[in-house]
Design an enzyme around this catalytic site. Structure first.
Site, PDB file in Angstrom:
ATOM      1  N   ASP A 157       0.844  -1.195   0.000  1.00 28.31           N
ATOM      2  CA  ASP A 157       0.000   0.000   0.000  1.00 28.31           C
ATOM      3  C   ASP A 157       0.877   1.241   0.000  1.00 28.31           C
ATOM      4  O   ASP A 157       2.066   1.178   0.335  1.00 28.31           O
ATOM      5  CB  ASP A 157      -0.917  -0.003   1.224  1.00 28.31           C
ATOM      6  CG  ASP A 157      -2.138   0.900   1.075  1.00 28.31           C
ATOM      7  OD1 ASP A 157      -2.312   1.496  -0.006  1.00 28.31           O
ATOM      8  OD2 ASP A 157      -2.919   0.991   2.045  1.00 28.31           O
ATOM      9  N   GLY A 158       0.289   2.363  -0.361  1.00 26.49           N
ATOM     10  CA  GLY A 158       0.994   3.634  -0.356  1.00 26.49           C
ATOM     11  C   GLY A 158       0.804   4.372   0.959  1.00 26.49           C
ATOM     12  O   GLY A 158       0.335   3.827   1.949  1.00 26.49           O
ATOM     13  N   ALA A 159       1.178   5.652   0.956  1.00 27.39           N
ATOM     14  CA  ALA A 159       1.000   6.510   2.130  1.00 27.39           C
ATOM     15  C   ALA A 159       0.930   7.954   1.655  1.00 27.39           C
ATOM     16  O   ALA A 159       1.422   8.299   0.572  1.00 27.39           O
ATOM     17  CB  ALA A 159       2.139   6.331   3.124  1.00 27.39           C
ATOM     18  N   LYS A 196      -1.990   7.919   6.576  1.00 22.94           N
ATOM     19  CA  LYS A 196      -2.720   7.331   5.474  1.00 22.94           C
ATOM     20  C   LYS A 196      -4.190   7.734   5.579  1.00 22.94           C
ATOM     21  O   LYS A 196      -4.633   8.192   6.625  1.00 22.94           O
ATOM     22  CB  LYS A 196      -2.596   5.804   5.497  1.00 22.94           C
ATOM     23  CG  LYS A 196      -1.159   5.326   5.226  1.00 22.94           C
ATOM     24  CD  LYS A 196      -0.975   3.828   5.391  1.00 22.94           C
ATOM     25  CE  LYS A 196      -1.983   2.985   4.667  1.00 22.94           C
ATOM     26  NZ  LYS A 196      -2.026   3.291   3.200  1.00 22.94           N
ATOM     27  N   GLY A 197      -4.921   7.556   4.501  1.00 25.71           N
ATOM     28  CA  GLY A 197      -6.345   7.850   4.534  1.00 25.71           C
ATOM     29  C   GLY A 197      -6.778   8.978   3.629  1.00 25.71           C
ATOM     30  O   GLY A 197      -7.935   9.391   3.670  1.00 25.71           O
ATOM     31  N   GLY A 198      -5.849   9.478   2.793  1.00 26.33           N
ATOM     32  CA  GLY A 198      -6.244  10.510   1.843  1.00 26.33           C
ATOM     33  C   GLY A 198      -7.359  10.045   0.921  1.00 26.33           C
ATOM     34  O   GLY A 198      -8.182  10.836   0.473  1.00 26.33           O
ATOM     35  N   GLY A 199      -7.396   8.732   0.669  1.00 32.29           N
ATOM     36  CA  GLY A 199      -8.460   8.159  -0.149  1.00 32.29           C
ATOM     37  C   GLY A 199      -9.639   7.664   0.663  1.00 32.29           C
ATOM     38  O   GLY A 199     -10.616   7.148   0.101  1.00 32.29           O
ATOM     39  N   GLU A 254      -7.571  -0.332   5.550  1.00 30.96           N
ATOM     40  CA  GLU A 254      -6.126  -0.469   5.359  1.00 30.96           C
ATOM     41  C   GLU A 254      -5.470  -0.970   6.649  1.00 30.96           C
ATOM     42  O   GLU A 254      -4.603  -1.849   6.617  1.00 30.96           O
ATOM     43  CB  GLU A 254      -5.530   0.878   4.936  1.00 30.96           C
ATOM     44  CG  GLU A 254      -5.905   1.277   3.524  1.00 30.96           C
ATOM     45  CD  GLU A 254      -5.528   2.689   3.158  1.00 30.96           C
ATOM     46  OE1 GLU A 254      -5.563   3.011   1.955  1.00 30.96           O
ATOM     47  OE2 GLU A 254      -5.213   3.488   4.052  1.00 30.96           O
ATOM     48  N   LYS A 311       6.763  12.015  -0.507  1.00 27.67           N
ATOM     49  CA  LYS A 311       6.002  11.601   0.673  1.00 27.67           C
ATOM     50  C   LYS A 311       6.884  11.430   1.910  1.00 27.67           C
ATOM     51  O   LYS A 311       6.355  11.293   3.021  1.00 27.67           O
ATOM     52  CB  LYS A 311       5.273  10.277   0.383  1.00 27.67           C
ATOM     53  CG  LYS A 311       4.403  10.293  -0.864  1.00 27.67           C
ATOM     54  CD  LYS A 311       3.268  11.284  -0.755  1.00 27.67           C
ATOM     55  CE  LYS A 311       2.453  11.367  -2.031  1.00 27.67           C
ATOM     56  NZ  LYS A 311       1.739  10.119  -2.316  1.00 27.67           N
TER      57      LYS A 311
END
Length: 227
Positions: free
Chosen positions: A86-88, A99-102, A108, A126
């Site tokens: 996953d990204g960040a 995390k959680g911009g989306g 997650e 980032k």
């Protein structure tokens, strides 16, 4: 000079190279949400015959995986996954993350909790010396929005309701700006203990184990000091 999109493509490819040796006919892997995760999913599709399937952190990622012919399992069917990719939105040198911009932060966190390794894939923009410039998302039960906003103000943040957005869990997101997060695990615990909070977007109590960082000089591998 590589663009941010090109940096994302390179780290998605590096994540695929990282995962390929772990794939086997009985393997289910964890996959996150966001633009970089989408690039990883797209690359993974060519290797779908090598593994059993995936668990996903959002309905969006699940739909993308399914459309590419990768079977998506309900997490209740799976005990462990060897890796979660996953990204960040932000990450520091200790591999603590925001995390959680989306808006998928809760799922997650759940998928990451069953993974043997959390591999965070990000571009160099980032990586920050201190978390908090990116507004901290908090998933909140709707009736608690006002009270959680008041409580978060005690930490020095200003909470704004993410307009027109509902999470896959039927909740809402408060985005908290103005924080300088010098003790991310401590703040994560404090916010998560506020009544009405589902979870906050700090991943510090359990951060990433490995980060693949895409830079102009290539993809670097960073390891958590907790490992």
């Amino acid at each position: 000079m590589l663009t941010q999109e090109e940096l994302k493509q390179k780290v998605a490819r590096a994540a695929l190279d990282y995962v390929l040796p772990l794939l086997a006919p009985d393997v289910v892997i964890g996959i996150g949400t966001g633009s970089t995760a989408n690039l990883f999913i797209d690359g993974l599709a060519a290797h779908k015959h090598l593994f059993k399937g995936a668990v996903s952190s959002s309905e969006r990622s699940s739909a993308r995986l399914t459309a590419l012919g990768i079977h998506v399992f309900d997490l209740n069917q799976i005990d462990r996954v060897p890796v979660y990719i996953d990204g960040a939105d932000e990450i520091d040198a200790g591999l603590n993350m925001i995390k959680g911009g989306g808006g998928a932060l809760t799922r997650e966190k759940i998928v990451a909790s069953v993974a043997d390794r959390f591999v965070c894939i990000v571009d160099e923009s980032k990586l920050v010396p201190c978390l908090g410039k990116f507004p901290l998302p908090i998933e909140v039960i709707p009736m608690a929005i006002a009270e959680v906003s008041r409580r978060v103000a005690r930490f020095g943040g200003t909470a704004a309701l993410r307009q027109g957005f509902t999470t896959d869990n039927g909740c809402q997101i408060l985005d908290v700006s103005g924080l300088r997060i010098e003790s991310p695990a401590e703040l994560e615990a404090q916010i998560n203990n506020i009544a009405g909070v589902v979870t906050c977007g700090l991943f510090a109590i359990a951060g990433a184990d490995v980060a693949l960082l895409s830079t102009q000089q290539g993809v670097q591998t960073l390891y958590s000091p907790r490992s």
